[in-house]
Scaffold this active site. Structure first.
Site, PDB file in Angstrom:
ATOM      1  N   GLU A  65      29.883  37.020 -35.613  1.00  0.00           N
ATOM      2  CA  GLU A  65      30.351  36.936 -37.043  1.00  0.00           C
ATOM      3  C   GLU A  65      29.510  37.955 -37.855  1.00  0.00           C
ATOM      4  OE1 GLU A  65      32.475  35.962 -38.595  1.00  0.00           O
ATOM      5  OE2 GLU A  65      33.522  35.261 -36.830  1.00  0.00           O
TER       6      GLU A  65
HETATM    7  C1  LIG Z   1      30.468  34.880 -26.861  1.00  0.00           C
HETATM    8  C2  LIG Z   1      30.999  36.068 -27.985  1.00  0.00           C
HETATM    9  C3  LIG Z   1      32.135  35.471 -28.824  1.00  0.00           C
HETATM   10  C4  LIG Z   1      32.653  36.261 -29.954  1.00  0.00           C
HETATM   11  N1  LIG Z   1      33.658  35.730 -30.611  1.00  0.00           N
HETATM   12  C5  LIG Z   1      34.500  36.673 -31.370  1.00  0.00           C
HETATM   13  C6  LIG Z   1      35.841  36.264 -31.838  1.00  0.00           C
HETATM   14  O1  LIG Z   1      36.154  34.806 -31.812  1.00  0.00           O
HETATM   15  N2  LIG Z   1      36.631  37.111 -32.482  1.00  0.00           N
HETATM   16  C7  LIG Z   1      36.134  38.293 -32.651  1.00  0.00           C
HETATM   17  O2  LIG Z   1      36.895  39.250 -33.171  1.00  0.00           O
HETATM   18  N3  LIG Z   1      34.682  38.736 -32.029  1.00  0.00           N
HETATM   19  C8  LIG Z   1      34.230  38.022 -31.462  1.00  0.00           C
HETATM   20  N4  LIG Z   1      33.001  38.295 -31.013  1.00  0.00           N
HETATM   21  C9  LIG Z   1      32.436  39.593 -31.163  1.00  0.00           C
HETATM   22  C10 LIG Z   1      31.102  39.664 -32.238  1.00  0.00           C
HETATM   23  O3  LIG Z   1      31.659  39.362 -33.267  1.00  0.00           O
HETATM   24  C11 LIG Z   1      30.598  41.162 -32.022  1.00  0.00           C
HETATM   25  O4  LIG Z   1      29.891  41.135 -30.828  1.00  0.00           O
HETATM   26  C12 LIG Z   1      29.590  41.570 -33.015  1.00  0.00           C
HETATM   27  O5  LIG Z   1      30.316  41.477 -34.246  1.00  0.00           O
HETATM   28  C13 LIG Z   1      28.869  43.009 -32.856  1.00  0.00           C
HETATM   29  O6  LIG Z   1      29.704  43.938 -32.325  1.00  0.00           O
HETATM   30  P1  LIG Z   1      29.316  44.653 -31.066  1.00  0.00           P
HETATM   31  O7  LIG Z   1      29.287  43.724 -30.041  1.00  0.00           O
HETATM   32  O8  LIG Z   1      30.563  45.692 -30.830  1.00  0.00           O
HETATM   33  O9  LIG Z   1      28.100  45.531 -31.472  1.00  0.00           O
HETATM   34  P2  LIG Z   1      27.930  46.780 -32.162  1.00  0.00           P
HETATM   35  O10 LIG Z   1      28.732  46.928 -33.154  1.00  0.00           O
HETATM   36  O11 LIG Z   1      27.904  47.835 -31.119  1.00  0.00           O
HETATM   37  O12 LIG Z   1      26.261  46.813 -32.622  1.00  0.00           O
HETATM   38  C14 LIG Z   1      25.423  46.957 -31.560  1.00  0.00           C
HETATM   39  C15 LIG Z   1      23.928  46.838 -32.472  1.00  0.00           C
HETATM   40  O13 LIG Z   1      23.947  47.995 -33.356  1.00  0.00           O
HETATM   41  C16 LIG Z   1      23.563  47.195 -34.516  1.00  0.00           C
HETATM   42  N5  LIG Z   1      24.196  48.135 -35.721  1.00  0.00           N
HETATM   43  C17 LIG Z   1      25.653  48.437 -35.859  1.00  0.00           C
HETATM   44  N6  LIG Z   1      25.791  49.022 -36.844  1.00  0.00           N
HETATM   45  C18 LIG Z   1      24.737  48.943 -37.588  1.00  0.00           C
HETATM   46  C19 LIG Z   1      24.421  49.233 -38.967  1.00  0.00           C
HETATM   47  N7  LIG Z   1      25.351  49.967 -39.821  1.00  0.00           N
HETATM   48  N8  LIG Z   1      23.044  49.059 -39.398  1.00  0.00           N
HETATM   49  C20 LIG Z   1      22.155  48.548 -38.659  1.00  0.00           C
HETATM   50  N9  LIG Z   1      22.591  48.127 -37.243  1.00  0.00           N
HETATM   51  C21 LIG Z   1      23.652  48.255 -36.824  1.00  0.00           C
HETATM   52  C22 LIG Z   1      24.147  45.831 -34.274  1.00  0.00           C
HETATM   53  O14 LIG Z   1      23.415  45.071 -35.254  1.00  0.00           O
HETATM   54  C23 LIG Z   1      23.798  45.617 -33.050  1.00  0.00           C
HETATM   55  O15 LIG Z   1      22.531  45.085 -32.802  1.00  0.00           O
HETATM   56  C24 LIG Z   1      32.301  37.409 -29.791  1.00  0.00           C
HETATM   57  C25 LIG Z   1      31.179  38.069 -29.180  1.00  0.00           C
HETATM   58  C26 LIG Z   1      30.561  37.207 -28.250  1.00  0.00           C
HETATM   59  C27 LIG Z   1      29.543  37.776 -27.307  1.00  0.00           C
END
Ligand SMILES: Cc1cc2nc3c(=O)[nH]c(=O)nc-3n(C[C@H](O)[C@H](O)[C@H](O)COP(=O)(O)OP(=O)(O)OC[C@H]3O[C@@H](n4cnc5c(N)ncnc54)[C@H](O)[C@@H]3O)c2cc1C
Length: 603
Positions: free
Chosen positions: A443
């Site tokens: 989220e």
């Molecule tokens: C168990 C689980 C359930 C989930 N359920 C859903 C769901 O129902 N629907 C759905 O659509 N998604 C879902 N997600 C996805 C989840 O919302 C994302 O994993 C999350 O938003 C982060 O995206 P990412 O994993 O691609 O990390 P990334 O976006 O690659 O981020 C990696 C790191 O970089 C940091 N970062 C990125 N951009 C910035 C910035 N501008 N400034 C500072 N730091 C930054 C982040 O904070 C993080 O620490 C789920 C994930 C999991 C693991």
């Protein structure tokens, strides 16, 4: 085996004694007749459901996990989940705060908030199935066409069908502007969607006869980036105009993620192969429509950690009273035993009180936010609606990030109370820690929440909404500033409230010169803001409790231990947790250089 007792008394204290929600509801025509007895009766039944139906499935669900049949793409959740869900639907729980026009019971969100806190304490993984459906209901209710609402909302309201939110793709999580899933317009007004989504919670299961996926995708001529995203409703099974379930749609689960926690919830990779969908909201305005669901989900995720904090606390408290190890530093306490119960040790008390203060502070904030949501939606005065909406928007990233970070601190502290036994599976404590961990990530990670708070919600409007909330705090300070008994709570709160304006202006000024300054300070800033808000609610709770103690005293009666506990916990909070704001302000002020001027260190 862990235990769970629904914290009904504390919910009643916050709702009826501190916030006086039913008085507030009198101004809302839709809820004017809702009384405390009705709310309490609903919550009592919900507490039974959580403790007796879903809590017993928490450990077994974690151990068993979900299974995917690769041939059929069907997913089977852990044993008992489907039956528990059927009971949930039968009990009408899904409909609680939904619109009566679509079969809902129309109760205030405040009630739903407390129901969900208990469900989350009992079993977060199970609760995500109905939880996401509720978010889908809200997005569709706000942005769906009349035909979509008529066809789909009654099924979401009854709980017969569940919903999901499909945003994330392998290469795009935080930055949704990168998403690639395509939506091709068809001659009949529908769209065919093709692409891959990952990490979709409750993405596939056999608990309901249909699943409604809300999918973000791009139209062929869409602008690049986040301005070119549209939202589509894609059912697992196509639905006829008469509501009858039709053929299987081209959307299915490709595989399930193996993960650290919430094993009972199916985290699905979702493949779309020409899946038929209809658009929700306007073309290229999908993010705005999805934000309804995302905002609801952000409050919901904070509530997940609140639930885990509460259940972890209850179990750690019981253990600390029972487990005997060593003698108290200040002399033997349990003479009849070979050692004292560990609750005599100051640091064990600190761990317990940390969890208790975060649970009860979080509950007050979460209930307050949902009361504002009720006002935002139903108050006859437009200005009141607008103010309520702005304050909820300000508090949403705090609920999401502060409550989930606190949940991390609290569940770990409670596990620590168990010593080595906390690390062992059978006590259930390590599961609370594992389950809570995702709440800080999904989220929008907590970093993203902090950027939303400082960048958009505070600096984005020159601190106007923060000032509005500051006035609410100021009123309490003015009311209690001369009350000696409240000084230990009001003085630190007043000091921080005063510092906050200067602190925010300073960060805004530095951020104007170098935007990395905002990125470097935002996480610390959110935690300071979280304590400011918690400080306000802890002061209000102490105020109510002190008044009750004084009233009992004036009648020569002993004070209710509930109120004594409240004052003691408030005292602990202000003495031991709130002061971290000084360090956080100092680290925030130390600027971005120590982070950004580090190419050699990070080479
Ligand atoms: C168990 C689980 C359930 C989930 N359920 C859903 C769901 O129902 N629907 C759905 O659509 N998604 C879902 N997600 C996805 C989840 O919302 C994302 O994993 C999350 O938003 C982060 O995206 P990412 O994993 O691609 O990390 P990334 O976006 O690659 O981020 C990696 C790191 O970089 C940091 N970062 C990125 N951009 C910035 C910035 N501008 N400034 C500072 N730091 C930054 C982040 O904070 C993080 O620490 C789920 C994930 C999991 C693991």
């Amino acid at each position: 085996m862990p235990q769970y007792n629904p914290p009904l008394r504390d919910m009643q204290f916050v709702m009826h004694e501190v916030l006086k929600v039913t008085d507030e509801f009198k101004a809302l025509p839709k809820h004017a007749d809702v009384d405390a007895d009705t709310i309490n009766a609903v919550l009592e039944e919900a507490g039974k459901f959580a403790a007796e139906v879903t809590f017993p499935l928490n450990i077994s669900g974690d151990t068993e996990g979900c299974k995917l049949d690769q041939a059929t793409h069907e997913v089977t959740p852990p044993k008992g989940f489907k039956e528990a869900y059927a009971k949930y639907v039968e009990g009408g729980w899904a409909a609680l705060s939904c619109d009566p026009e679509y079969g809902g019971q129309g109760l205030p969100f405040v009630v739903n908030q407390c129901v969900y806190e208990m469900l989350n304490s009992a079993n977060q993984a199970w609760t995500m199935y109905p939880g996401l459906s509720h978010g889908a209901y809200e997005a569709l209710h706000a942005h769906g066409t009349d035909a979509q609402k008529k066809l789909y909302l009654p099924k979401l309201v009854s709980g017969e069908w569940t919903g999901t939110m499909c945003l994330t793709e392998p290469h795009c999580g935080t930055d949704l502007g990168l998403l690639r899933t395509k939506a091709e317009p068809q001659a009949d007004g529908t769209y065919k969607l093709t692409g891959n989504k990952i990490f979709i919670s409750a993405g596939e299961h056999d608990m309901t006869e249909n699943i409604l996926h809300l999918v973000l995708a791009r139209l062929p001529d869409a602008p690049q980036g986040s301005k070119g995203i549209s939202l589509f409703l894609v059912p697992k099974f196509n639905v006829g105009e008469d509501g009858a379930i039709g053929s299987r749609n081209g959307i299915y689960c490709g595989s399930l993620e193996h993960k650290m926690g919430i094993h009972g919830n199916a985290t699905a990779q979702i493949v779309l192969e020409g899946a038929v969908g209809t658009m929700v909201g306007a073309p290229n305005k999908g993010l705005a429509a999805m934000f309804v669901m995302m905002n609801a989900a952000r409050l919901g995720v904070g509530n997940q950690s609140l639930g885990l904090t509460e259940v972890a606390y209850q179990n750690a408290l019981a253990y600390a009273k029972d487990r005997i190890q060593m003698r108290s530093l200040s002399g033997v306490k349990a003479k009849d035993k070979p050692a004292d119960p560990i609750i005599v040790h100051p640091d064990v008390r600190k761990m317990l009180l940390t969890a208790k203060a975060y649970a009860e502070g979080g509950r007050a904030l979460a209930i307050y936010c949902t009361m504002l949501l009720d006002k935002e939606l139903h108050h006859p005065d437009e200005k009141v609606r607008k103010d309520a909406g702005e304050i909820v928007a300000l508090l949403t990233p705090i609920v999401k990030a502060f409550l989930t970070d606190n949940g991390h601190i609290a569940t770990n502290a409670c596990m620590q109370v168990f010593g080595g036994h906390g690390f062992i599976k059978e006590w259930g404590m390590e599961q609370f820690v594992r389950d809570n961990r995702i709440n800080m990530i999904y989220e929008g990670t907590n970093t993203i929440q902090s950027l939303d708070l400082l960048g958009r919600k505070v600096l984005g409007n020159n601190g106007a909404t923060l000032k509005k909330f500051g006035k609410i705090i100021g009123a309490l300070i003015a009311e209690e500033g001369v009350n000696e008994k409240m000084a230990e709570f009001i003085n630190p709160l007043a000091y921080l409230a005063d510092q906050m304006t200067k602190f925010t202006t300073e960060l805004g000024f530095k951020g104007f010169q170098n935007p990395d300054e905002v990125g470097a300070a935002a996480v610390d800033y959110l935690r300071v803001a979280g304590h400011l808000v918690f400080g306000y609610f802890w002061a209000r709770m102490a105020q109510t409790a002190l008044r009750e103690i004084a009233a009992a005293d004036s009648q020569g009666k002993p004070a209710d231990p509930f109120y004594l506990a409240k004052v003691q916990t408030a005292r602990f909070y202000f003495a031991k947790l709130f002061p971290e704001t000084a360090t956080l302000m100092r680290t925030a002020r130390s600027g971005s250089k120590a982070l950004m001027d580090t190419d050699a260190a990070l080479a």
